[in-house]
Design a protein around this motif. Structure first.
Motif, short mmCIF file in Angstrom:
data_model
loop_
_atom_site.label_atom_id
_atom_site.label_comp_id
_atom_site.label_asym_id
_atom_site.label_seq_id
_atom_site.Cartn_x
_atom_site.Cartn_y
_atom_site.Cartn_z
N SER A 116 0.83 -1.20 0.00
CA SER A 116 0.00 0.00 0.00
C SER A 116 0.86 1.25 0.00
N MET A 117 1.92 1.25 0.81
CA MET A 117 2.81 2.40 0.85
C MET A 117 3.51 2.58 -0.50
N ASP A 118 3.94 1.48 -1.10
CA ASP A 118 4.56 1.57 -2.42
C ASP A 118 3.61 2.19 -3.44
N GLN A 119 2.36 1.74 -3.42
CA GLN A 119 1.39 2.24 -4.39
C GLN A 119 1.13 3.72 -4.19
N ILE A 120 1.03 4.16 -2.94
CA ILE A 120 0.82 5.57 -2.65
C ILE A 120 1.96 6.41 -3.20
N GLU A 121 3.17 5.87 -3.15
CA GLU A 121 4.35 6.60 -3.63
C GLU A 121 4.61 6.39 -5.12
#
Length: 973
Positions: free
Chosen positions: A97-102
């Motif tokens: 999720s953090m990867d996708q947000i970034e």
């Protein structure tokens, strides 16, 4: 709320969701609250606390990543049966999720895939975490180009969410649950839309809106976002009335309840702007787009995805307005921004670059087209992604560019790829299949004419379906290819097919409101709906036939089925044309026939069509013996620049002689002149920039000085202009057959003085409307027309007081005009300001300025085109001796603004109109001389020709200058 911001909120809210009682467990004996796993739960709580930090930078910090990674590593060492503890999967899903947000999409997909595999055996114990992982996976699959897989992943997630929500009931569900369900449905709708499954996308987005409303209430910014996105899906499903309703609802809610700094505020403005643009109201839409971008620049800055999407969207509105020089830098700035945020292989950056290539193509730069389209393709076609959408965007640009740069082998290969990839698309539309087939045939040099003719038929059917007759860039590029093929094959009939679509589109755009007024008749409305239903069935039959041809299966059956459907549709169209000819004419007319067109030419008469398409300008010359088709040596952009240059110098003391002769040389080539032969009269069908060009003032030879003997084209031809390819004889010469009578309307009373500065030189209709009504303050800016009263009286004197009626001053009003029976008048002259509109914006339409209305009448002082079309006029002549009544307010304006055409629909015989503000004495002279000559039986085009030549020789001040005599044009048929 935007997608990324929405995901952040959802993930923060869901981090500590409890497991609800009664949920089935896949692994027997597993308990979330097992005391043996307390240390894991403590790690989970620690990571969650970091992730929920109000400071975004802290929540997305490396420390937070380390906490989720520590949870994963520790949980991998704790066994549940023979499996790792499911919190190992939760940790990976959160990292994904953090990867996708970034914007780290490949890494996000790797993390969530591994996390979902770890959590799958415990899915019913961790339903929210599993749904979160599926949501991220489906979204990322779609964004990197694997749209079909993404849609399937999101469909599975949506189905599971529906079952889970039904099983546990609303009392056991939180706002965060509904938000997650809404986000999944949103991503699913986006993927379905990209696949062309618009009906399903509407249903998915409706589910997203309902879940969002349940979670947050109707006035929350995120609900506003779901509302305008629902409007977008409705538009794509061709449910236009509903789409505009929800788009305006979103703007209204945002205006009343949302902080101006919130993304939903500017996004609602932007979405309404896009919707207005896509329904033909582009100039109106630009106001919303510009406001949205200004707010984005102020609130989120120029390094935000929101900001660059705004640039991208505004550029997309400018493209079909043919404002390529304005659109191109916006696309390029957006492309740089997308790459800076999402990386060099940003799919959205690639799309922005592909659209910049559209501007390159339209501007005649094929080498740049090749460079940009190939770069765009390379970016999305990585080892892990293949985006067919990009192929559909770039191949129609790339193939012609390769042909133009003499690369036939590369063109054949690209066309073959285009055809193969298009055939692989599920439910590929007929247009895409036909365009790919045409490109392949053209590149191969075999069967191009037949493929082009099939493409023209599809475009004609599409134009009949479109309420405003608009053509998008893909369709205009396809028409350009058809015309290239027609020139190569020397096929005038094929060229006429394509040109009729181009001309019909301009006519339909100019007369959108006229057509709406006509179709208000319930009987006609029902007939039109029936025709559109039959045309939709024909489109499906076209697609089925193209698929059959592609697979070489059941071709005869598909062809027979299509023929049967086409016969039904054509019969209905012919019946409407018979019963409602004015509606057909306002919608762009029916398909012209070359033989009928030739037969309709008078003796010593020829026809010349001048049509800018996409990157080229095409010429069709027709006389009684045959027809010739050619492409100008200069491309569309260079030709439009010449027209702009010439129009820009049209002042009492200025005239660009070089530009004028260059235009003559490009249009009247030796081949075209040979076809026109000894014709003395010329019917011209111009569109686009050429509708604003008075052909009469083109010099046949280079000109050094202007005098009474300058070899203007008007000396060679008597010229009549017509908006489209109407067939049949010219308007009958009826003046000599009945009592002549004259009605003069003009010299209106001024509107009350305002405080605004002097009026602009260009009388653009949009300036004089505010909020859908006439703006009295703006109308008060209009300069006086001191010679208009004298002009009206001079013409009235020619007819005699017993046969002349004047409505001047306060009597030049809508009410007084409506009180007149207009049928008996043989000549009607309007001497007042004319307002024009390059893009038909809502009720902002071409109009004549009359006197201010009396209070309570419901009038506004403007006689609009749609009001004119409802009149019943019997005049042989309507003369619009008004500023700017010929062409629109830009080089790309619809043909003759719709105002002159409206008088034709009302029953007028011929129209005499002007291209720019006319000197009063010159207007009176040309008007009187033309009407007198026509009264003696002289053909009307010849009567105008003689009046112009007589004015040049009259000895009046500057009478030989084209600014004085050239603005007048005769519009017929």
């Amino acid at each position: 709320m935007g997608l990324l911001a929405g995901r952040i909120a959802v993930m923060l809210a869901l981090a500590t969701m409890p497991v609800l009682p009664g949920v089935a467990q896949t692994v027997p004996g597993f308990r979330v609250d097992d005391p043996r796993h307390a240390q894991l739960r403590a790690l989970d709580e620690k990571a969650t606390t970091l992730f929920e930090n109000d400071d975004f930078a802290q929540s997305m910090s490396q420390k937070t990543r380390d906490a989720w990674a520590a949870l994963h590593d520790k949980a991998m060492k704790v066994r549940v049966g023979n499996l790792p503890h499911p919190l190992a999967g939760v940790g990976l899903i959160k990292l994904g999720s953090m990867d996708q947000i970034e914007g780290k999409n490949p890494s996000a997909l790797t993390h969530v895939d591994k996390g979902l595999a770890l959590i799958a055996p415990f899915r019913d114990t961790y339903p929210i975490s599993w749904l979160e992982g599926m949501s991220v996976k489906g979204y990322v699959q779609s964004i990197i180009g694997d749209v079909t897989a993404g849609a399937e992943t999101l469909a599975q997630a949506s189905a599971y969410a529906d079952g889970y929500f039904a099983r546990v009931g609303p009392k056991a569900l939180s706002e965060a649950d509904y938000m997650l369900k809404s986000n999944i449905a949103f991503s699913h709708a986006q993927a379905l839309s990209r696949l062309g499954r618009y009906g399903e996308a509407v249903d998915a987005q409706r589910a997203s809106l309902e879940a969002r409303t349940t979670s947050l209430g109707p006035n929350h910014p995120d609900t506003v976002a779901a509302t305008y996105t629902y409007a977008q899906m409705l538009y794509r499903a061709a449910r236009l009335v509903e789409a505009e309703k929800y788009a305006r609802l979103a703007v209204n809610i945002a205006t009343d309840h949302v902080d101006r700094k919130h993304p939903s505020y500017h996004r609602s403005l932007e979405m309404l702007g896009l919707l207005l643009a896509r329904t033909g109201r582009r100039a109106e839409s630009l106001d919303y787009m510009e406001r949205s971008i200004a707010i984005k620049r102020e609130t989120v800055g120029t390094k935000s995805l929101f900001y660059h999407f705004g640039l991208y969207n505004m550029a997309g509105v400018l493209l079909p307005m043919e404002r390529y020089s304005d659109a191109e830098p916006l696309f390029l700035e957006a492309e740089r921004g997308f790459r800076a945020i999402e990386g060099d292989n940003s799919p959205q950056g690639a799309r922005a670059l592909a659209f910049a290539a559209v501007a390159s193509a339209a501007s005649g730069r094929p080498e740049e087209v090749i460079e940009r389209t190939r770069a765009a393709m390379d970016r999305v076609r990585t080892p892990t992604a293949s985006d067919r959408d990009m192929g559909q965007r770039v191949y129609p640009l790339l193939v012609p560019a390769l042909i133009a740069t003499s690369q036939p082998g590369a063109a054949r290969a690209a066309a073959a790829d285009y055809l193969r990839e298009t055939r692989q698309i599920d439910d590929a539309p007929a247009f895409a299949l036909a365009n790919a087939a045409m490109m392949a045939a053209w590149a191969q040099g075999d069967g191009a004419v037949a493929a082009a003719r099939q493409m023209a038929g599809l475009l004609r059917e599409s134009q009949s379906l479109d309420d405003d007759g608009d053509l998008n860039e893909d369709q205009r590029a396809a028409l350009d290819t058809i015309l290239k093929i027609a020139v190569q094959a020397n096929d005038p009939a094929l060229a006429l097919d394509a040109m009729a679509i181009l001309a019909g589109s301009r006519i339909a755009q100019a007369n959108r409101l006229v057509a709406e007024r006509l179709v208000a008749d319930p009987a006609l409305a029902a007939r039109v709906r029936t025709l559109q239903d039959k045309l939709k069935a024909l489109a499906k039959a076209d697609s089925a036939l193209l698929k059959a041809l592609a697979t070489d299966k059941d071709v005869d059956a598909a062809r027979a089925a299509r023929s049967a459907v086409e016969a039904i549709a054509e019969a209905e169209r012919a019946a409407i044309a018979r019963d409602y000819p004015r509606w057909i004419e306002a919608r762009g007319g029916i398909r012209p026939d070359l033989a009928t067109l030739r037969a309709g030419l008078a003796q010593d008469e020829a026809l010349l069509a001048v049509m800018p398409a996409f990157d080229g300008v095409y010429l069709l010359a027709v006389d009684a013996d045959g027809a010739t088709v050619e492409r100008t040596g200069l491309g569309r952009a260079a030709m439009v620049a010449l027209v702009d240059r010439l129009r820009g110098t049209m002042t009492p003391g200025g005239f660009d002689r070089t530009a004028a002769h260059d235009l003559y040389a490009q249009i009247f080539t030796p081949t075209i002149l040979a076809r026109l032969g000894k014709a003395k009269a010329l019917r011209i069908v111009p569109t686009g920039a050429f509708a604003s060009l008075p052909f009469a003032m083109l010099p046949q030879r280079p000109v050094v000085t202007i005098d009474r003997d300058t070899p203007w084209l008007i000396r060679r031809f008597a010229i009549e202009v017509q908006p489209g390819f109407a067939t049949g004889p010219a308007a009958p010469q009826r003046i000599a057959m009945r009592n002549q009578s004259f009605l003069g309307v003009g010299a209106p009373a001024p509107f009350a003085a305002g405080t605004r500065p002097a009026a602009p030189a260009l009388l653009a209709a949009n300036h004089y409307f505010r909020g859908g009504a006439a703006d009295a303050a703006a109308l008060s800016e209009l300069p006086s027309l001191p010679g208009s009263l004298a002009e009206l009286r001079a013409v009235a004197d020619r007819f005699g007081s017993d046969r002349a009626t004047l409505l001047v001053g306060a009597q030049a009003s809508e009410a007084a005009l409506r009180a007149q029976d207009l049928a008996p008048y043989s000549v009607i002259l309007f001497a007042t300001h004319g307002l024009v509109s390059g893009q038909m914006e809502g009720v902002t339409e071409p109009a004549l300025v009359l006197s201010p209305p009396s209070p309570g009448t419901g009038d506004d002082g403007l006689l609009t085109a749609s009001e004119v079309a409802a009149m019943r006029i019997g005049a042989d002549w309507v003369i619009l001796s008004a500023c700017n009544t010929a062409a629109g307010d830009s080089a790309q304006a619809p043909a003759y603004s719709g105002l002159a055409q409206a008088f034709r629909y009302a029953g007028a015989g011929s129209l005499l109109v002007s291209h720019w503000p006319v000197r009063d004495d010159a207007s009176a002279f040309v008007t009187l001389e033309t009407v007198k000559a026509a009264n003696r039986g002289t053909p009307r085009a010849v009567a105008l020709q003689k009046a112009m030549l007589k004015l040049m020789r009259s000895g009046r001040a500057d009478a030989a200058q084209p600014y004085i005599w050239a603005p007048f044009i005769l519009i017929g048929r």
